[in-house]
Design an enzyme around this catalytic site. Sequence first.
Site, PDB file in Angstrom:
ATOM      1  N   GLY A 125      42.940  75.160  74.594  1.00 11.55           N
ATOM      2  CA  GLY A 125      44.376  75.336  74.744  1.00 11.55           C
ATOM      3  C   GLY A 125      44.855  74.812  76.089  1.00 11.55           C
ATOM      4  N   SER A 217      37.820  70.963  73.730  1.00  7.04           N
ATOM      5  CA  SER A 217      39.066  70.791  74.468  1.00  7.04           C
ATOM      6  C   SER A 217      39.019  71.530  75.803  1.00  7.04           C
ATOM      7  CB  SER A 217      40.242  71.248  73.594  1.00  7.04           C
ATOM      8  OG  SER A 217      41.458  70.761  74.094  1.00  7.04           O
ATOM      9  N   TYR A 218      39.937  72.490  76.060  1.00  7.35           N
ATOM     10  CA  TYR A 218      39.925  73.209  77.327  1.00  7.35           C
ATOM     11  C   TYR A 218      38.726  74.155  77.447  1.00  7.35           C
ATOM     12  CZ  TYR A 218      41.699  75.076  81.677  1.00  7.35           C
ATOM     13  OH  TYR A 218      41.822  75.424  83.007  1.00  7.35           O
ATOM     14  N   ASP A 402      39.827  60.920  67.981  1.00  8.11           N
ATOM     15  CA  ASP A 402      40.688  61.808  68.782  1.00  8.11           C
ATOM     16  C   ASP A 402      41.370  61.005  69.885  1.00  8.11           C
ATOM     17  OD1 ASP A 402      41.862  63.968  70.129  1.00  8.11           O
ATOM     18  OD2 ASP A 402      40.021  64.400  71.252  1.00  8.11           O
ATOM     19  N   HIS A 454      39.881  65.487  67.110  1.00 10.83           N
ATOM     20  CA  HIS A 454      39.683  66.485  68.157  1.00 10.83           C
ATOM     21  C   HIS A 454      38.948  67.716  67.631  1.00 10.83           C
ATOM     22  CE1 HIS A 454      40.763  68.000  72.138  1.00 10.83           C
ATOM     23  NE2 HIS A 454      41.145  69.146  71.591  1.00 10.83           N
TER      24      HIS A 454
END
Length: 480
Positions: A125, A217-218, A402, A454
């Site tokens: 996120g 991701s994060y 992605d 992603h």
Amino acid sequence: MKIAFHLFLHFSLLVLVSSYGGNGYDPLENALKIQRSRRTKLNHASKEDITVQETHFPFYVGPQHGLKNFDKISALPGQPAGTDFDQYSGYVTVHPNHGRALFYYLAESPVNSSTNPLVLWLNGGPGCSSFGNGAMMELGPFRVNADGTTLSRNKHAWNNVANVLFLESPAGVGFSYSNTSITNDVQTAKDSYTFLINWLERFPEYKTRDFYMAGESYAGHYVPQLAQLILENNKITNQTVINLKGIALGNAYVDDETANTGMYDYFWTHAIISDEIHKGIIKHCNFSEGATITDACSDYQYQAYVAQSNIFFYDIYTPLCSPFSNSTPSISGFDPCTDNYIQAYLNTPAVQQSLHARPVLWESCNDFINSYWKDMPFTVLPVIQDLMASGISVWIYSGDTDGRVPVTTSRYDINKLQTSVEIPWYPWMHQGEVGGYVVGYQNLTFVTIRGAGHFVPSYQPARALAFFTSFLEGKLPNKQ
């Protein structure tokens, strides 16, 4: 132009539905724009925030007796007949004074659950749900059907080869809650560690089990920072030792400079932006730590944003969720409206009750957490280097369609890690086709998953499971 672009992008992201897989909603970019603006104003780098401070902090351990039985799920509404594995979900208190409790979902293996390793999965996120996105959209045992009320079995779920623990972190994400609004890397790592220590008291059979962590991701921040904290606290002999064996980082945001350069290079090589825009970014943009983003750079970034137009750049070849989606099937077969089905399902009272969750308006991502994140290190590459030197297995994997944290970014990250090649780049095979490509580095493995965006397991579930199985086995994917 620079101020106008930042305001436009920030506003446009916030007013959209907080749907991680939804077209136009990009929580990572929203958080990064705010952090980059903050760094520019303060004119200081954040290297001091790379490691988790106060490693040996006093952590809360609460009574766990009987809670495992309470957390067992008898059945999820709409689950298919013949479900042959145990499921658990509930809350683990990590800070009683602040009313902070993290929600988890455990999907045990249908076979060999008593010997298979334990894997913790974290979405990014920052502020997005590991249960809704990770379990229900990506690698969990079920997918939500288009009716929003029934489930179908994901035959390529990762709990086929591991017991998978999905954690809603930090507090305030998904079903997790707190009466305070602490949102930063340091506190997230501390709370996640406290969760694990308490959860292992609730499920003591996992205390000596091999333990792995994976995320995307994060979670490129979450996973290495938590791994570092685990290894440091394992040195204390009077507490639970977590048997950490390895980490896997998917399309991971780990370095801000490479996140920018890799993304724009990917856009250009995939015909999303023009030669002129790409040349303008190369000429006018310096994305290194402490550099000033000029008006000319911001103007070209804005041109790149406009040039993307109406594509879902988390998977650049996936159709958008629309009434016409069925007439334009995804290359991978993934339904681009899946997040809508999940939203409907997890906001059904009977579903929340079966999960032992507090009644709440569940959202895919929490905009408040995302927009008010307090600390965000410019890079966590030094943490990853420390983990590589520690002896645990470190894998970086990347879906190659992605555009958010593309394969180019991951390759630039590895260049910065300055590790040497031991097994040169080769295509790995799955079901008679190229599943992707792999390079074996000293203390690091890099794997691409062909045709995945992603959210790798969403788009290529079979290839994702094959790569993940190799990761757990500690061997590179097959050449033949």
